[in-house]
Design a protein around this motif. Structure first.
Motif, short mmCIF file in Angstrom:
data_model
loop_
_atom_site.label_atom_id
_atom_site.label_comp_id
_atom_site.label_asym_id
_atom_site.label_seq_id
_atom_site.Cartn_x
_atom_site.Cartn_y
_atom_site.Cartn_z
N GLY A 117 14.97 -2.39 12.37
CA GLY A 117 14.98 -1.18 11.56
C GLY A 117 13.94 -1.22 10.45
O GLY A 117 13.28 -0.22 10.16
N LEU A 118 13.78 -2.39 9.84
CA LEU A 118 12.78 -2.54 8.79
C LEU A 118 11.37 -2.39 9.36
O LEU A 118 10.52 -1.71 8.77
N ALA A 119 11.12 -3.01 10.51
CA ALA A 119 9.81 -2.90 11.15
C ALA A 119 9.50 -1.45 11.50
O ALA A 119 8.38 -0.96 11.29
N ALA A 120 10.49 -0.73 12.03
CA ALA A 120 10.29 0.68 12.38
C ALA A 120 10.02 1.52 11.14
O ALA A 120 9.17 2.42 11.15
N GLY A 121 10.73 1.22 10.04
CA GLY A 121 10.50 1.95 8.80
C GLY A 121 9.10 1.76 8.26
O GLY A 121 8.46 2.69 7.76
N LEU A 122 8.58 0.54 8.36
CA LEU A 122 7.22 0.26 7.91
C LEU A 122 6.18 1.00 8.75
O LEU A 122 5.10 1.33 8.26
N ARG A 123 6.51 1.26 10.02
CA ARG A 123 5.58 1.96 10.91
C ARG A 123 5.67 3.48 10.79
O ARG A 123 4.87 4.20 11.40
N ASP A 124 6.64 3.98 10.02
CA ASP A 124 6.73 5.42 9.81
C ASP A 124 5.37 5.94 9.33
O ASP A 124 4.76 5.33 8.45
N PRO A 125 4.87 7.04 9.90
CA PRO A 125 3.52 7.50 9.54
C PRO A 125 3.30 7.72 8.04
O PRO A 125 2.25 7.37 7.51
N ILE A 126 4.29 8.29 7.36
CA ILE A 126 4.12 8.55 5.93
C ILE A 126 4.16 7.25 5.15
O ILE A 126 3.36 7.03 4.23
N VAL A 127 5.09 6.36 5.51
CA VAL A 127 5.18 5.07 4.83
C VAL A 127 3.91 4.26 5.02
O VAL A 127 3.33 3.75 4.05
N SER A 128 3.45 4.14 6.26
CA SER A 128 2.27 3.32 6.53
C SER A 128 1.03 3.90 5.86
O SER A 128 0.20 3.15 5.32
N GLU A 129 0.89 5.22 5.86
CA GLU A 129 -0.28 5.81 5.22
C GLU A 129 -0.29 5.54 3.71
O GLU A 129 -1.32 5.20 3.13
N ALA A 130 0.89 5.66 3.08
CA ALA A 130 0.96 5.41 1.64
C ALA A 130 0.66 3.96 1.31
O ALA A 130 -0.04 3.67 0.33
N LEU A 131 1.14 3.03 2.13
CA LEU A 131 0.88 1.62 1.89
C LEU A 131 -0.60 1.30 2.04
O LEU A 131 -1.17 0.54 1.25
N VAL A 132 -1.24 1.88 3.05
CA VAL A 132 -2.67 1.64 3.26
C VAL A 132 -3.49 2.26 2.13
O VAL A 132 -4.39 1.62 1.58
N ARG A 133 -3.18 3.51 1.78
CA ARG A 133 -3.94 4.19 0.72
C ARG A 133 -3.82 3.45 -0.61
O ARG A 133 -4.78 3.40 -1.39
N GLY A 134 -2.65 2.87 -0.86
CA GLY A 134 -2.45 2.16 -2.11
C GLY A 134 -2.84 0.70 -2.09
O GLY A 134 -2.64 0.00 -3.08
N GLN A 135 -3.41 0.24 -0.93
CA GLN A 135 -3.78 -1.17 -0.81
C GLN A 135 -2.61 -2.07 -1.24
O GLN A 135 -2.78 -3.04 -1.98
N ALA A 136 -1.42 -1.70 -0.77
CA ALA A 136 -0.21 -2.41 -1.17
C ALA A 136 -0.19 -3.84 -0.66
O ALA A 136 -0.85 -4.18 0.32
N HIS A 137 0.56 -4.68 -1.35
CA HIS A 137 0.86 -6.03 -0.89
C HIS A 137 2.35 -6.08 -0.58
O HIS A 137 3.18 -5.64 -1.39
#
Length: 220
Positions: A45-65
């Protein structure tokens, strides 16, 4: 001189490194009350949540760690997937794959939420350059060993670390209230309730959306 100017020109054309807007520690409960099926539900469930399009885009745009922690009883907390800079969609996919495949470290121990928070908090020293420091902790029971989670709140506030939680109310219907009063801390901190492990994947997805959309709004 010509070589020097060429190198200088190249340096000027190199785009500046993007700052990290979010350091997100995912702390997963692997105490004795979590069986093997429930562990798998959490990780998938956690892996699927991280792959959510909105979640993944926000993490990439923010250069998250992002990193993953498994935790259970006293002195049993471990970083199983270290801090990873999410600088591309490929990176977030690889990180999600590692989460889904992450082998369980412990099986039959108690629940030491306070120590899980202490250990995870110390890991933020490695990502001190990130703007927001956030612990995303899951659990299906109250803390019954080690330091009380509320006793860690003062230092969490001092260090600017926010704690959000997902309460999995499989066998403890008042767990959300306990997490609200004793676990979460920081500006805007919140608890998401899952009625049981079967409800976890959708609830963790919504929780991640709520956490990272704040980041997206700040970046606009």
């Amino acid at each position: 001189m010509v070589l020097f100017r060429s190198i200088a020109a190249c340096l000027c054309l190199t785009p500046p490194a993007l700052a990290c807007d979010l350091a997100l520690a995912l702390a997963v409960d692997v105490s004795g009350s979590v069986d093997s099926t429930e562990y798998r539900i959490q990780m998938d469930g956690l892996a699927a949540g991280l792959r959510d399009p909105i979640v993944s885009e926000a993490l990439v745009r923010g250069q998250a760690h992002v990193m993953l922690v498994q935790w259970t009883g006293s002195s049993r907390q471990k970083v199983t997937v270290p801090w990873t800079r999410i600088d591309s969609f490929e990176t977030i996919d690889l990180f999600a794959d590692r989460v889904a495949r992450d082998p369980r470290v412990w099986r039959n121990f108690s629940t030491a939420i306070g120590e899980a928070l202490e250990m995870t908090m110390s890991s933020f020293d490695e990502v001190s350059h990130c703007t927001r420091h956030l612990i995303d902790i899951s659990g299906d029971g109250v803390s019954n060993e080690g330091v009380e989670p509320s006793e860690v709140h003062r230092i969490l506030r001092t260090r600017g670390v926010t704690v959000n939680a997902i309460a999995i109310e499989e066998s403890e219907p008042d767990l959300t209230a306990y997490f609200f009063e004793n676990v979460i801390v920081g500006e805007g901190a919140f608890v998401v309730s899952a009625s049981g492990f079967a409800d976890y994947p959708e609830r963790i997805r919504k929780k991640l959306l709520r956490e990272v959309t704040q980041q997206t709004a700040e970046l606009k």
